[in-house]
Each structure stands twice: as C-alpha cells, then as structure tokens.
Motif scaffolding. Structure first.
Motif, PDB file in Angstrom:
ATOM      1  N   LEU A   1       0.832  -1.207   0.000  1.00  0.00           N
ATOM      2  CA  LEU A   1       0.000   0.000   0.000  1.00  0.00           C
ATOM      3  C   LEU A   1       0.864   1.253   0.000  1.00  0.00           C
ATOM      4  N   SER A   2       1.955   1.210   0.781  1.00  0.00           N
ATOM      5  CA  SER A   2       2.836   2.369   0.846  1.00  0.00           C
ATOM      6  C   SER A   2       3.573   2.578  -0.467  1.00  0.00           C
ATOM      7  N   VAL A   3       4.049   1.478  -1.084  1.00  0.00           N
ATOM      8  CA  VAL A   3       4.720   1.590  -2.382  1.00  0.00           C
ATOM      9  C   VAL A   3       3.768   2.185  -3.419  1.00  0.00           C
ATOM     10  N   GLY A   4       2.515   1.709  -3.420  1.00  0.00           N
ATOM     11  CA  GLY A   4       1.540   2.232  -4.362  1.00  0.00           C
ATOM     12  C   GLY A   4       1.223   3.694  -4.125  1.00  0.00           C
ATOM     13  N   GLY A   5       1.016   4.067  -2.865  1.00  0.00           N
ATOM     14  CA  GLY A   5       0.731   5.466  -2.563  1.00  0.00           C
ATOM     15  C   GLY A   5       1.860   6.386  -2.982  1.00  0.00           C
ATOM     16  N   ALA A   6       3.112   5.971  -2.699  1.00  0.00           N
ATOM     17  CA  ALA A   6       4.269   6.781  -3.094  1.00  0.00           C
ATOM     18  C   ALA A   6       4.392   6.848  -4.608  1.00  0.00           C
ATOM     19  N   ALA A   7       4.135   5.718  -5.290  1.00  0.00           N
ATOM     20  CA  ALA A   7       4.238   5.698  -6.749  1.00  0.00           C
ATOM     21  C   ALA A   7       3.219   6.634  -7.387  1.00  0.00           C
ATOM     22  N   GLY A   8       1.982   6.630  -6.863  1.00  0.00           N
ATOM     23  CA  GLY A   8       0.962   7.528  -7.397  1.00  0.00           C
ATOM     24  C   GLY A   8       1.330   8.983  -7.208  1.00  0.00           C
ATOM     25  N   GLY A   9       1.842   9.322  -6.018  1.00  0.00           N
ATOM     26  CA  GLY A   9       2.242  10.697  -5.765  1.00  0.00           C
ATOM     27  C   GLY A   9       3.431  11.126  -6.604  1.00  0.00           C
ATOM     28  N   LEU A  10       4.429  10.236  -6.728  1.00  0.00           N
ATOM     29  CA  LEU A  10       5.604  10.557  -7.532  1.00  0.00           C
ATOM     30  C   LEU A  10       5.242  10.734  -8.999  1.00  0.00           C
ATOM     31  N   PHE A  11       4.306   9.934  -9.474  1.00  0.00           N
ATOM     32  CA  PHE A  11       3.889  10.058 -10.875  1.00  0.00           C
ATOM     33  C   PHE A  11       3.308  11.441 -11.142  1.00  0.00           C
TER      34      PHE A  11
ATOM     35  N   ALA B   1       3.578  14.237  -9.209  1.00  0.00           N
ATOM     36  CA  ALA B   1       4.407  15.371  -8.813  1.00  0.00           C
ATOM     37  C   ALA B   1       5.658  15.522  -9.664  1.00  0.00           C
ATOM     38  N   LEU B   2       6.261  14.414 -10.089  1.00  0.00           N
ATOM     39  CA  LEU B   2       7.551  14.496 -10.769  1.00  0.00           C
ATOM     40  C   LEU B   2       7.554  13.943 -12.186  1.00  0.00           C
ATOM     41  N   VAL B   3       6.890  12.798 -12.411  1.00  0.00           N
ATOM     42  CA  VAL B   3       6.993  12.132 -13.704  1.00  0.00           C
ATOM     43  C   VAL B   3       6.090  12.785 -14.751  1.00  0.00           C
ATOM     44  N   ALA B   4       4.802  12.950 -14.410  1.00  0.00           N
ATOM     45  CA  ALA B   4       3.836  13.469 -15.383  1.00  0.00           C
ATOM     46  C   ALA B   4       4.217  14.842 -15.936  1.00  0.00           C
ATOM     47  N   PRO B   5       4.689  15.792 -15.102  1.00  0.00           N
ATOM     48  CA  PRO B   5       5.071  17.093 -15.679  1.00  0.00           C
ATOM     49  C   PRO B   5       6.175  16.987 -16.721  1.00  0.00           C
ATOM     50  N   GLN B   6       6.989  15.946 -16.656  1.00  0.00           N
ATOM     51  CA  GLN B   6       8.042  15.768 -17.649  1.00  0.00           C
ATOM     52  C   GLN B   6       7.537  15.057 -18.904  1.00  0.00           C
ATOM     53  N   LEU B   7       6.492  14.242 -18.753  1.00  0.00           N
ATOM     54  CA  LEU B   7       5.995  13.445 -19.872  1.00  0.00           C
ATOM     55  C   LEU B   7       4.924  14.159 -20.684  1.00  0.00           C
ATOM     56  N   PHE B   8       4.068  14.927 -20.013  1.00  0.00           N
ATOM     57  CA  PHE B   8       2.890  15.484 -20.678  1.00  0.00           C
ATOM     58  C   PHE B   8       2.931  17.011 -20.668  1.00  0.00           C
ATOM     59  N   PRO B   9       2.673  17.654 -21.803  1.00  0.00           N
ATOM     60  CA  PRO B   9       2.655  19.122 -21.833  1.00  0.00           C
ATOM     61  C   PRO B   9       1.437  19.717 -21.137  1.00  0.00           C
TER      62      PRO B   9
END
Length: 747
Positions: free
Chosen positions: A358-368, A370-378
């Motif tokens: 649950l913790s890995v999933g929660g962190a992964a969703g937040g990281l996506f 906060a950090l990943v999506a702004p780099q992938l999607f305009p």
C-alpha cells in the motif's frame, strides 16, 4: 489486561500517531515557507519526502516483523522512539541557511531529513507495527486486526482538519512545534504501554505471527485471502495491491489540482479531497461494510459518465454542482479501489507486507503526479488517466467467469465510440452552433449512453471513457484558439486568441494573468486589471510620472504594467516562474515589455528572497501583484515581509497591492498590516458599470495603497475614488502566524 482495555489502548495509540503525522506535514511546510517562497515545487518536494519516508517506515515494519522476535522488535522500536526525541522540538535545525541558487530541492530534502526525518519515520510505522503486535496476541479479534486501520485514518482526518481550523489560528509556529513535542511524548508513553501489554499478554502460539514456509505462491481473494497459514502472496497479488493503492493516490492529486486551478480557485481546497480519501479507507476497512462492493460498482458509472461530460466540456459553473460532482466521483472511485484492497487483505502473517505494498503504491501515485507526469505530458492528463485506470480496475458486474475474458469487441467498440464522438463534435461545430446544449445532446449524449451499456465490462467501459475524453481533447478550446500551452512546476499556462474580439489572453487554469489587443494600434494599451482609467492607471498617472522614477513590480503576468513606463525610468519585475517570463518577453506572444519606453529588468525567483538580496537601489513605487491566483503566497503578506518592502522603498515612496480575489477577503489583513506598521492606507474597488464588458478589455479589480505618510499619496489622497479601508483589522500575520480560514468569503 482485559481484552476491551487492550483494544482501547492500541486504538488510542494508533489514533495519536496518525494525528501527529498529519499535523507534522503542514507544520514543517509552514516553517520552510518564508525561506523558500510559495512555489508549488516546494510543496511537491515536501510531499515526495513524506511519501518516501512513509515507504521507508513501512519497509522497516515489514523487515522487523519478518526477522525479529517479539522482544527484539519491541526493543528496537522502543529505542527508535526515544532516539527521535533528540531532534525535538520541531524546528529547522540551526546552521542551515537557505540556498542562494534557483533550485533549492537538494537543500530542502536535506533539511527535511535532518530536522524531522527520524520523528516522521518513527510515527509513520505506527499502523503496521501496532497492528502486527496486536495480531500476535490471543485477543479474540487478533486474527483480523485490520479494523484498527479505521482508528489510524480517523486520526489522520482529525489531524488534517485540526491544523487549519484549530492549530494554525491559535498557535504560532514555535508554539506549534512545542505542542507537537508534547504530543509526541504522550505518543511514546502510549507506545511503551502497548509494548508492555504485548509482552505480558499471552502470544498466539507462543510467538508473533510470521510468514509460513514458502509454498506454491497464490494470490488471495476475499475471505480466502485471510486463511491462517496461507502461502506467501505471489507477484501478481503484490502487483495488484500496489496498483490499487497507486491509482487513488494519483487520482487524489489529480482532482485536487484540477479543482483548484480549473474550477474553484480556492486556497486550502486540497483539504477536502484528502479528507474524502481518508474517509474511504475508514469505510473500506471497517468492521461493517456500509456500502457493499456490488453497490459501489453499480453506482460508479452513474457518477463517472457525468464527470466525463464535465471534463470534455471544461465545465466550471455552476460551481455548487461541478465541485460536488468531481468530489463524489473521486470518492466513489477511491472507495472501489480501497474496498478491493480490503476484501483481498491477507492473513495477519502477511500484514506488514500488505501495508508495504500500500505504501509503495501510494508513493508511486504521488511521484507520478508530482515528478513524472510534468516531464511526460505538456498538459495535465494525470486526472483523466487515473479515472480511466479505476474504470479498468473495477470488478465485472453480472458477468459469468467464462465471459469475463477480454475479447476483440472490448477493443474495437470503444474506438468506434471515440470516432463517433469526434465526428459529432465536428458536425456541431461546422453547423455554427454555440457549442452549449446542442453539443451536450448530440456530441456526447449518444456516446455516453453507449458507454453506459459497456459498464458491466471494465475493459470496454474504461476504454470507452478514454475514447470520449480523447475526442473531447481534440475539440477547439472554448476560450479561443490555442496558441501555446506550457507546463512548469508552477502550473500550466495557456496563450489563447479570441479572433472576434481581437484579444490575446494568458491564463493559468481559470485565472487570467494578462490580456493584450491584437490590433497594432491598441497593442500598447494596458487591459484587464491595469486599464488607464482604473486604479493602476490612476496610481501611475499621479505618482509614477516623470523621468528618474524607479518602479518595482512583484508578479509579471503578461507585462501589462510596463505600458506605464516612461523614458528615463527603470522598471524591475520580480517573477517566480521562468515560464511566465518566457511567454511575456521571449516567445513573442506579448509585446508590453518590448514596447515600453522604460528600461526593464526581470529578476527570476521568489520575490521575498530576491528583494532580500537586492543590492540597494530603492524604489519610488512598489507594486505587489501576486495575490489574485489560486496559491496565496502567505509569506509575502506578513509583518516581516512588509518591513522588507519598506526597507527597499524610498522616503515618500508608495506600496501598491493588487488585492482582487473572488474567494478571499484580503482587506482586513491589509488593514492589520498597515495599522501594525503605522502606515497610512487607501483603497479603491473598481467595479464601474455593467456596460463595461470585461472582454472589451476591462476586468473588475481592487487595489490598496500604503505609505509612511498620507502626503506621500499626492493627489490620490483627495481623490474621491480612493478611500480608507473600513474593515476591522484582523490579527496581523507574521512568519510565525497566519490564518487563511478567517479570510474566506463564506457564500
């Protein structure tokens, strides 16, 4: 100790730990705010730190449960509880001056780690560790201790509500740090009592629950997953747990960002989705199921499909309908995922592994988000992506197992729905419709109905929703022709052109940051909040006229204020977002900075930090224009900030605050600042008449002036359009105290 007393002790300790956890996050955020400014990147970095630390805490809980016996685990955990006291009370550890470079993320992560890393880590372990301890006793309910998760999430809810409503209004930051320390001491005492009770209570089978010897891995479902002595969950089960936790975590950040920038630009709106998110955990892991899973699955399409229509149309009004629609769909989506987690929870021997996933999933969703999506999607597509993911994850409804397999129709039928939606959009647009009711009925009515028919089959339904959203994304922007869209840490900025009105607009969500005429003969005319006949024009006509003047502006926007610049003047703009500077000056979309007669300089960075390092040039007029957006920069409105502004102001100089806000009553706060500093003040609310249409270039605005003497206002002191601030001053804001709740427009 009686069974009821043991349950009460563990419940109270879990509750206290969660309250402390959710008080510490906003508390430390407020501590670093005056040092780094109000950039969203600061909050995103804090969020990443909290999620990763929580993951580390759950990893520790899993490892200690797997490899340590009861006494060893109690000893190690007790030592951690006591060692964490070394960094108390909560404060920024001395000797860590704020960085001078533009990117403070490494510094911030280091300060977070040193200042609160250990206390946050220890408190974050409470839920899995205490539930593991409780599961090891011979208590009648020890075989299914997941009900204690309710107490944990209830504590999180209380802490979340309590900070803005109770703690922040009544306590300064130093007192908050001391109060948190007292609460931590109480929590340590309760944890030690739990450890003593564990060692004195008869252990089940003479030992704590541990994973059984490895057997053929299999994933559990429903009650079968809680069979004592079950085999270690397989990778498929672990992956499903992680995904079911990651999707609602991503959805939480997505809906919060969308609502606070595109629907209702309300500070602290993020509290409501987070409260609902925690509530879904309480409902899903409770002893009694208030909303059965099959009912959730039936209701889900009834909320998701209207939300899909709202997203496609970019509907923001009426807010009283649109905001609840988003929140209701989000709550139901999160509840479906968390109920699926609750029904698949394993035997207590794998409890800590379950919470680790649950913790890995929660962190992964937040990281996506906060950090990943702004780099992938305009553009921000995280919200609709997470919504589609929930559609794909929801269980089948009234479908025999033999028919539950994915087939070709699950793929081509959604594609057909998407093509139909786009075709209907084009038919309506070319028919000259105003794209309102007719668009809803023709362009979306039929595809949405077809998609509803798909709802029993998750893959077909999810892909159908995705197809409609994609077709909607390809339709023209209702605000005008999209010229450019740029994304940064600070949000998504759109440049649009309204050809019929000959206007070019700069928007961040629904917040207008600047307008310029496309007519070359009118391009130098300031529009929106800055018209020559409005408060800004009156200010510079009276006080900013003549060579030799030095002007400072906090907040660049499209650069419209530069239109008031004259030959021989120097203008300095302070702007935190480099992307805004690019759009206003370098990209060629707006020409205010290029056309002005004054010499202009743009300083990129947080205004308060930049002014602190300013070399010494004093200003005749300083305009603070950073308070009309969705993120109210509290650190720019404190007693210490005002003293900084005055130190950079010439004798006889004037401070001008653009105080327009639909959701906040800023006047009492400005009144308190002026009274506290002994300054004179004036205020003008420029509403004009209804015949002045904002889309012809005028926008309502409110401006407040401050000066050391009333004589410094010049002719504005006797101008009938300007008058005193009549609001009763509130408690003055400082770097140690602020309270947004009291400024809300409750209507």
């Amino acid at each position: 100790m009686a069974p009821r007393a043991l349950t009460l002790l563990f419940t109270l300790t879990l509750f206290a730990g969660s309250v402390l956890l959710f008080l510490l996050e906003p508390l430390f955020g407020r501590l670093v705010l005056p040092l780094l400014g109000g950039a969203p990147a600061v909050w995103n970095t804090c969020l990443v730190f909290f999620q990763l630390t929580l993951l580390a805490g759950y990893l520790y809980a899993w490892a200690s449960a797997r490899w340590l016996g009861p006494r060893a685990q109690v000893t190690v955990h007790g030592a951690l509880l006591l060692v964490a006291c070394v960094v108390l009370p909560i404060r920024i550890v001395p000797g860590w001056p704020p960085p001078s470079e533009q990117n403070p993320i490494p510094w911030l992560l280091a300060v977070l780690s040193v200042s609160i890393g250990l206390p946050f880590l220890v408190v974050s372990t409470t839920a899995p560790v205490l539930q593991h301890w409780f599961a090891g006793t011979e208590h009648p309910e020890s075989r299914d201790p997941y009900f204690l998760y309710q107490a944990s999430n209830l504590g999180s809810t209380i802490g979340l509500i309590g900070y803005p409503v109770v703690v922040e209004p009544w306590l300064g930051l130093r007192d908050q740090g001391f109060a948190w320390t007292v609460g931590y001491v109480v929590f340590v005492v309760l944890s030690i009592l739990c450890a003593v009770a564990l060692l004195r209570w008869p252990l089940r089978g003479g030992a704590m629950p541990t994973p059984p010897p490895k057997a053929a891995a299999r994933g559990g479902k429903g009650s079968a997953a809680r069979t004592p002595g079950e085999a270690t969950p397989g990778w498929r089960t672990l992956g499903r747990w992680t995904l079911l936790a990651a999707v609602p975590s991503s959805l939480l950040l997505g809906v919060t960002t969308y609502l606070s920038t595109d629907v209702a630009v309300v500070p602290l709106l993020w509290v409501i989705p987070l409260l609902l998110y925690l509530l879904t955990f309480v409902l899903a892991f409770g002893r009694r199921t208030l909303v059965p899973l099959h009912v959730q699955v039936i209701l889900f399409p009834l909320f998701v499909l209207p939300l899909t229509v709202a997203l496609v149309l970019g509907a923001a009004e009426p807010a009283w309908l649109i905001v609840p629609l988003h929140l209701a769909a989000f709550t139901l989506a999160a509840l479906v995922c968390h109920t699926l987690l609750a029904t698949s929870r394993p035997d207590v021997s794998h409890l800590t592994l379950f919470y680790l996933c649950l913790s890995v999933g929660g962190a992964a969703g937040g990281l996506f988000n906060a950090l990943v999506a702004p780099q992938l999607f305009p553009v921000p597509v995280e919200y609709p992506l997470a919504l589609v993911a929930v559609c794909l994850l929801k269980p089948y409804r009234d479908t025999p197992a033999a028919r539950a397999r994915i087939n070709a129709a699950d793929l081509w039928q959604p594609v057909a729905v998407g093509l139909l939606s786009y075709a209907l959009f084009e038919v309506v647009r070319r028919g000259g419709s105003d794209l309102t009711k007719l668009e809803i009925l023709l362009s979306l009515g039929v595809p949405v109905f077809i998609c509803f028919v798909f709802s029993p089959r998750p893959v077909r339904f999810g892909l159908g929703v995705a197809a409609i959203l994609l077709a909607g994304a390809l339709r023209p922007d209702p605000f005008g022709s999209l010229v450019s869209v740029q994304r940064s840490f600070f949000g998504v900025h759109r440049v649009l052109e309204d050809k019929p009105l000959q206007l070019r607009l700069l928007l961040h969500g629904r917040t207008l940051h600047g307008v310029q005429s496309l007519d070359a003969n009118k391009a130098r005319e300031p529009l929106a909040y800055y018209t020559r006949g409005g408060p800004a024009g009156q200010l510079f006509g009276a006080l900013g006229h003549g060579p030799g003047k030095s002007i400072a502006v906090v907040g660049l926007g499209a650069g419209a204020l530069a239109s008031f610049g004259e030959l021989g003047q120097t203008w300095t703009f302070f702007e935190i977002d480099p992307m805004v500077v690019h759009l206003a000056r370098d990209a060629g979309y707006f020409s205010y900075l290029r056309d002005t007669s004054a010499a202009t300089t743009v300083v990129v960075g947080d205004a308060r930090q930049s002014l602190t390092r300013w070399p010494g040039t004093l200003f005749d007029v300083m305009v603070l224009d950073a308070f009309s957006s969705d993120a109210v920069p509290v650190h720019l409105l404190t007693r210490e900030a005002l003293q900084l502004y005055l130190s950079r102001l010439k004798p006889g100089g004037v401070l001008a605050f653009h105080a327009s806000s639909r959701f906040l009553r800023l006047r009492p706060m400005f009144a308190s600042l002026a009274a506290d500093a002994g300054l004179s003040s004036l205020r003008e609310l420029d509403m004009r008449s209804e015949r002045a249409d904002r889309w012809t270039g005028w926008t309502p605005s409110e401006w407040i002036l401050m000066a050391r003497s009333r004589n410094d206002f010049g002719p504005l002191a006797t101008d009938s359009r300007w008058g005193p601030i009549k609001d009763v001053p509130s408690r003055v804001w400082t770097d140690d105290y602020s309270n947004l709740i009291t400024l809300f427009r409750w209507r």
